[in-house]
Design an enzyme around this catalytic site. Sequence first.
Site, PDB file in Angstrom:
ATOM      1  N   GLY A  46       0.832  -1.191   0.000  1.00 31.93           N
ATOM      2  CA  GLY A  46       0.000   0.000   0.000  1.00 31.93           C
ATOM      3  C   GLY A  46       0.871   1.246   0.000  1.00 31.93           C
ATOM      4  CD  GLN A  51       3.211   5.760   3.087  1.00 31.74           C
ATOM      5  OE1 GLN A  51       2.269   5.213   2.519  1.00 31.74           O
ATOM      6  NE2 GLN A  51       4.166   5.075   3.675  1.00 31.74           N
ATOM      7  CB  CYS A  89       5.325   1.965   8.136  1.00 31.74           C
ATOM      8  SG  CYS A  89       4.856   3.534   7.366  1.00 31.74           S
ATOM      9  CG  LEU A  90       6.632   0.933   2.072  1.00 31.15           C
ATOM     10  CD1 LEU A  90       5.990   1.202   0.717  1.00 31.15           C
ATOM     11  CD2 LEU A  90       7.752  -0.092   1.953  1.00 31.15           C
ATOM     12  CG  HIS A 132      -0.507   0.894   7.289  1.00 31.72           C
ATOM     13  ND1 HIS A 132       0.434   0.347   8.134  1.00 31.72           N
ATOM     14  CD2 HIS A 132       0.182   1.785   6.522  1.00 31.72           C
ATOM     15  CE1 HIS A 132       1.612   0.880   7.894  1.00 31.72           C
ATOM     16  NE2 HIS A 132       1.491   1.767   6.902  1.00 31.72           N
ATOM     17  CD  GLU A 133      -1.174   2.393   2.885  1.00 35.76           C
ATOM     18  OE1 GLU A 133      -0.738   3.564   2.900  1.00 35.76           O
ATOM     19  OE2 GLU A 133      -0.433   1.398   3.032  1.00 35.76           O
ATOM     20  CG  HIS A 136       0.373   6.416   5.938  1.00 38.41           C
ATOM     21  ND1 HIS A 136       1.453   6.945   6.602  1.00 38.41           N
ATOM     22  CD2 HIS A 136       0.701   5.132   5.668  1.00 38.41           C
ATOM     23  CE1 HIS A 136       2.389   6.018   6.723  1.00 38.41           C
ATOM     24  NE2 HIS A 136       1.962   4.898   6.173  1.00 38.41           N
TER      25      HIS A 136
HETATM   26  O1  K1U Z   1       1.920   2.403   3.748  1.00 41.89           O
HETATM   27  C1  K1U Z   1       2.967   1.776   3.851  1.00 41.89           C
HETATM   28  O2  K1U Z   1       3.895   2.174   4.554  1.00 41.89           O
HETATM   29  C2  K1U Z   1       3.084   0.469   3.141  1.00 41.89           C
HETATM   30  C3  K1U Z   1       2.999  -0.726   4.082  1.00 41.89           C
HETATM   31  C4  K1U Z   1       1.543  -1.098   4.215  1.00 41.89           C
HETATM   32  C5  K1U Z   1       1.161  -2.126   5.251  1.00 41.89           C
HETATM   33  C6  K1U Z   1       2.046  -2.995   5.825  1.00 41.89           C
HETATM   34  C7  K1U Z   1       1.617  -3.931   6.756  1.00 41.89           C
HETATM   35  C8  K1U Z   1       0.311  -4.017   7.109  1.00 41.89           C
HETATM   36  C9  K1U Z   1      -0.572  -3.131   6.543  1.00 41.89           C
HETATM   37  C10 K1U Z   1      -0.148  -2.201   5.608  1.00 41.89           C
HETATM   38  C11 K1U Z   1       3.843  -1.848   3.510  1.00 41.89           C
HETATM   39  O3  K1U Z   1       3.544  -2.336   2.483  1.00 41.89           O
HETATM   40  S1  K1U Z   1       5.240  -2.367   4.408  1.00 41.89           S
HETATM   41  C12 K1U Z   1       5.859  -3.703   3.428  1.00 41.89           C
HETATM   42  C13 K1U Z   1       5.035  -4.931   3.497  1.00 41.89           C
HETATM   43  O4  K1U Z   1       4.210  -5.090   4.377  1.00 41.89           O
HETATM   44  C14 K1U Z   1       5.207  -5.990   2.468  1.00 41.89           C
HETATM   45  C15 K1U Z   1       6.118  -5.862   1.461  1.00 41.89           C
HETATM   46  C16 K1U Z   1       6.258  -6.859   0.510  1.00 41.89           C
HETATM   47  C17 K1U Z   1       5.486  -7.990   0.576  1.00 41.89           C
HETATM   48  C18 K1U Z   1       4.576  -8.131   1.596  1.00 41.89           C
HETATM   49  C19 K1U Z   1       4.431  -7.133   2.544  1.00 41.89           C
HETATM   50 ZN    ZN Z   2       2.950   3.121   6.244  1.00 43.31          ZN
END
Ligand code: K1U
Ligand code: ZN
Length: 165
Positions: A46, A51, A89-90, A132-133, A136
């Site tokens: 997401g 972001q 979270c990225l 989560h989004e 944000h």
């Molecule tokens: O918004 C963001 O920072 C993105 C985040 C979203 C998220 C993560 C975990 C739970 C809910 C929402 C990410 O995508 S972090 C990376 C991640 O979770 C992932 C990356 C590659 C494959 C699978 C998961």
């Molecule tokens: Zn995030």
Amino acid sequence: MAILPIRRFPDPVLKEKCRPVETIDDGLRKLIKNMADTMYDAPGIGLAANQVGVLKCLIVIDVDDELMVFINPEITWASEETEESEEGCLSVGADINVLVTRPVKIKVKALNENGDPIELEADGLLARALQHEIDHINGVIILDRTTPEEKRKALKELASRRPLA
Ligand code: K1U
Ligand code: ZN
């Protein structure tokens, strides 16, 4: 394809509330495409517009090989049942995970990229990613949602990684 720089904690843009999208035009669709490219490149499941430094109520999600776009998303209902699970979270560091408790099921209304109203009920990873989004775009990150102990550990880990000035 354009990969946009992802803003990282403690960038103040992550604490800002995004503004509703008023016009869905080619400029917005280009931003959506660039956000999707950025999310897949990261990789993540997401991404919210703030972001990448854009204060618009716009998120993209892909939890199951399908790009989903939500403009002006709103949670209209959340289950009383909650679940604790680890989230990355990225904007914090994808390899830093903290425990976050959230409703298991939600209903969301939004507009899609054509401006059509959409409503859906979500559970599982989609419900978690949507919350989560949507956090944000309301200026809330996982460090605001976790326990003081988890936050302390995450901040310590981040501090150990930052180059000294
Ligand atoms: O918004 C963001 O920072 C993105 C985040 C979203 C998220 C993560 C975990 C739970 C809910 C929402 C990410 O995508 S972090 C990376 C991640 O979770 C992932 C990356 C590659 C494959 C699978 C998961
Ligand atoms: Zn995030």
